[in-house]
Design an enzyme around this catalytic site. Sequence first.
Site, PDB file in Angstrom:
ATOM      1  N   ARG A 104      75.074 117.912  58.476  1.00  0.00           N
ATOM      2  CA  ARG A 104      76.365 117.250  57.674  1.00  0.00           C
ATOM      3  C   ARG A 104      76.772 115.309  58.524  1.00  0.00           C
ATOM      4  O   ARG A 104      74.951 115.359  59.486  1.00  0.00           O
ATOM      5  CB  ARG A 104      77.197 117.706  59.756  1.00  0.00           C
ATOM      6  CG  ARG A 104      78.328 117.690  59.455  1.00  0.00           C
ATOM      7  CD  ARG A 104      79.712 117.925  58.327  1.00  0.00           C
ATOM      8  NE  ARG A 104      81.104 117.974  58.648  1.00  0.00           N
ATOM      9  CZ  ARG A 104      81.690 117.494  57.726  1.00  0.00           C
ATOM     10  NH1 ARG A 104      81.574 117.424  56.724  1.00  0.00           N
ATOM     11  NH2 ARG A 104      82.945 117.984  58.029  1.00  0.00           N
ATOM     12  N   THR A 377      84.091 121.203  47.819  1.00  0.00           N
ATOM     13  CA  THR A 377      82.569 121.258  48.804  1.00  0.00           C
ATOM     14  C   THR A 377      81.813 121.854  47.258  1.00  0.00           C
ATOM     15  O   THR A 377      82.659 122.442  45.901  1.00  0.00           O
ATOM     16  CB  THR A 377      83.146 121.865  49.256  1.00  0.00           C
ATOM     17  OG1 THR A 377      83.397 121.190  50.348  1.00  0.00           O
ATOM     18  CG2 THR A 377      81.677 122.430  50.467  1.00  0.00           C
ATOM     19  N   THR A 395      78.624 119.420  51.085  1.00  0.00           N
ATOM     20  CA  THR A 395      79.633 118.186  50.385  1.00  0.00           C
ATOM     21  C   THR A 395      79.792 116.894  50.290  1.00  0.00           C
ATOM     22  O   THR A 395      78.650 116.556  50.720  1.00  0.00           O
ATOM     23  CB  THR A 395      80.643 118.976  50.664  1.00  0.00           C
ATOM     24  OG1 THR A 395      82.092 118.526  50.814  1.00  0.00           O
ATOM     25  CG2 THR A 395      80.569 118.708  52.408  1.00  0.00           C
ATOM     26  N   ASN A 397      83.124 116.221  50.947  1.00  0.00           N
ATOM     27  CA  ASN A 397      83.625 116.283  51.065  1.00  0.00           C
ATOM     28  C   ASN A 397      85.255 116.079  50.321  1.00  0.00           C
ATOM     29  O   ASN A 397      85.356 117.302  49.069  1.00  0.00           O
ATOM     30  CB  ASN A 397      84.745 115.887  52.348  1.00  0.00           C
ATOM     31  CG  ASN A 397      86.006 115.445  53.284  1.00  0.00           C
ATOM     32  OD1 ASN A 397      85.873 117.226  53.452  1.00  0.00           O
ATOM     33  ND2 ASN A 397      86.474 114.847  53.570  1.00  0.00           N
ATOM     34  N   ASP A 419      87.147 114.179  58.061  1.00  0.00           N
ATOM     35  CA  ASP A 419      87.172 115.565  58.914  1.00  0.00           C
ATOM     36  C   ASP A 419      87.144 115.454  60.046  1.00  0.00           C
ATOM     37  O   ASP A 419      87.219 116.184  61.134  1.00  0.00           O
ATOM     38  CB  ASP A 419      85.876 115.895  58.308  1.00  0.00           C
ATOM     39  CG  ASP A 419      86.226 116.745  57.061  1.00  0.00           C
ATOM     40  OD1 ASP A 419      87.581 116.580  56.814  1.00  0.00           O
ATOM     41  OD2 ASP A 419      85.272 117.869  56.745  1.00  0.00           O
ATOM     42  N   SER A 448      84.197 120.618  60.631  1.00  0.00           N
ATOM     43  CA  SER A 448      83.900 121.068  59.165  1.00  0.00           C
ATOM     44  C   SER A 448      84.135 122.456  58.825  1.00  0.00           C
ATOM     45  O   SER A 448      84.098 123.242  60.104  1.00  0.00           O
ATOM     46  CB  SER A 448      82.371 121.199  58.675  1.00  0.00           C
ATOM     47  OG  SER A 448      82.513 121.629  57.516  1.00  0.00           O
ATOM     48  N   SER A 449      84.462 122.916  57.816  1.00  0.00           N
ATOM     49  CA  SER A 449      84.935 123.901  57.785  1.00  0.00           C
ATOM     50  C   SER A 449      84.450 125.174  56.567  1.00  0.00           C
ATOM     51  O   SER A 449      84.616 126.101  56.436  1.00  0.00           O
ATOM     52  CB  SER A 449      86.679 124.495  56.695  1.00  0.00           C
ATOM     53  OG  SER A 449      87.771 123.912  57.716  1.00  0.00           O
ATOM     54  N   GLY A 469      86.440 124.731  49.063  1.00  0.00           N
ATOM     55  CA  GLY A 469      87.055 124.874  49.376  1.00  0.00           C
ATOM     56  C   GLY A 469      88.199 123.742  50.778  1.00  0.00           C
ATOM     57  O   GLY A 469      89.666 124.146  51.486  1.00  0.00           O
ATOM     58  N   GLY A 470      87.431 123.378  52.075  1.00  0.00           N
ATOM     59  CA  GLY A 470      87.887 122.727  52.526  1.00  0.00           C
ATOM     60  C   GLY A 470      88.914 123.494  53.744  1.00  0.00           C
ATOM     61  O   GLY A 470      87.790 124.058  53.988  1.00  0.00           O
TER      62      GLY A 470
END
Length: 566
Positions: A104, A377, A395, A397, A419, A448-449, A469-470
């Site tokens: 990340r 992403t 990603t 983002n 984020d 993050s998701s 998809g966030g």
Amino acid sequence: MKNYFYLIVLLLFIQCKKEPIKEISKKETPTKGVITKNAMVVCAREEASKIGINIMKKGGNAFDAMIATDLALAVAYPFAGNIGGGGFLVYRTKDGKVGALDYREKAPLAAHHDFYLDKDKNVIPQKSTLGANAIGIPGTVAGLFKVHKKFGTIPFKDLIQPAINLAKKGVVVTKKQAKALNKYKVNFQKANNRVIFLDKDWKEGDIIKYPKFAATLERIRDNGRDEFYKGKTADILVSYIKDLGGVITKEDLEKYEAKWRKPISFKYKDATIHSMSLPSSGGICMAQILKSIEPFNIGQYKHNSTKYVQLLTEAERRAYADRAHFLGDSDFVDVAIDSLISSEYLNNRMKNFSWTKANTSKEISHGKLNNIESDETTHYSIVDQFGNAIAVTTTLNGAYGSKVYVKDGGFFLNNEMDDFSVKPGIPNSYGLVGSEANAVAPEKRMLSSMSPTIVTQNGKLKMVLGSPGGSTIITSVLQNILNVIEYDMGMQEAVSKPRFHHQWLPDNVKFEPSFKLNFKDLEQIGYKIDQSNSPVIGKIDAILVLPNGSLEGGADPRGDDKASGF
């Protein structure tokens, strides 16, 4: 009497003719995905999936294929594929060992708590989403080399070369890609006005070549990881960001490290689910939602029915409320993970659930913990011929990230700084609200998701999946897990089903337009329905191990995604 007899015969004839027609119309043949025997890659572009498969055909393992696929996506799918972003990887080796890698992005050293606020403590519009100050320190290149060092069996130069060849040869533009490139031209110009995509109005069938990106990849091939973080590419990147008013320095790049993490692992019925740990909220939130609904036996309700939607929505509402309050980079904040995913805690959270009346997000806040423990992403899934499995979500983002295109490097940079909770309590570009746990701090990783996930059943590999998809990533992935485990769907059938999403705030349930349901039933008990601005919820790329050991790929029809195998 004679006429009466003929009338009865005629009625019986009509009934006999009608019945088979009714039966045929009732039963639909499930969609089947690509099925192969040995190995499979499912990702956002066919060029990349074929490159990954070719690596495994040459004897490489899933980790070798991951590196080659990732770099090929950076060429073929610049919308999200990248070397200027970051991601997460969850793996399961052939002998059943699981692990995770966090590559990340991180905040620059010059970032601080109020980095995106003006003198009156108001959020500065677009500073965290567009342009040079939206960029986090990229982690993708560090992640790929970290994977190669631990698991690679083929020289790195042979894994990067197919992407170099693809960049030189050029990529054929798809209809969906042309639409995206034309849509984001205005933002490209706002961010830096030096993007090659500004040259023309794009259409399906056009070919884009990336000579400067090919040169960047060649330097990485020849000089290794340090080329991106200390070499000429680092100089190009830092100089360009500085020209645009950004704060990233060579020191930021030199200090970056990817980290091995322990995945979040939990049981759902007879399945074991392994997903990403912090700084991704994916594993924790998925565990909360699935364990919250488990006592209700959701499989007794028809798929995508009113009760199915209601139960999942209320579990999602509570999980996302907890996400907003408790979760952040575990290197910076203490997070009570074991408590958050315990059955006792989750059963208590669901106590005020009612079938007759919707809860509201105003009344549902985060839970109370008693102890602290010691939309753009891309995802791809890989299983190799040896039994190794990898789920990777990577990603920039937002679409094309910060829209900053490093002209002399040939690649986009992320806008992951959005984020963070740029101002706690204020929604980000995905509508997610955060707290101090996810506030901006130097060298901190943003929440993050992303939810790369591997599912096993009875000790054997069952599924590999994930999604872009966030904020909708988590709900997309878990709905697909339920599709297979609770409703016995094949992988392509599961991936293709319409989806819905709730994330605590805003307090509405988003549905894809193709979702078939009598929404009045939900509205009458207090749910707010939203089918606007949600043509796509997630884009799942997944692999299912069939009972005979073959692999079925589920490539999401919402994109240009493809499965390849042998």
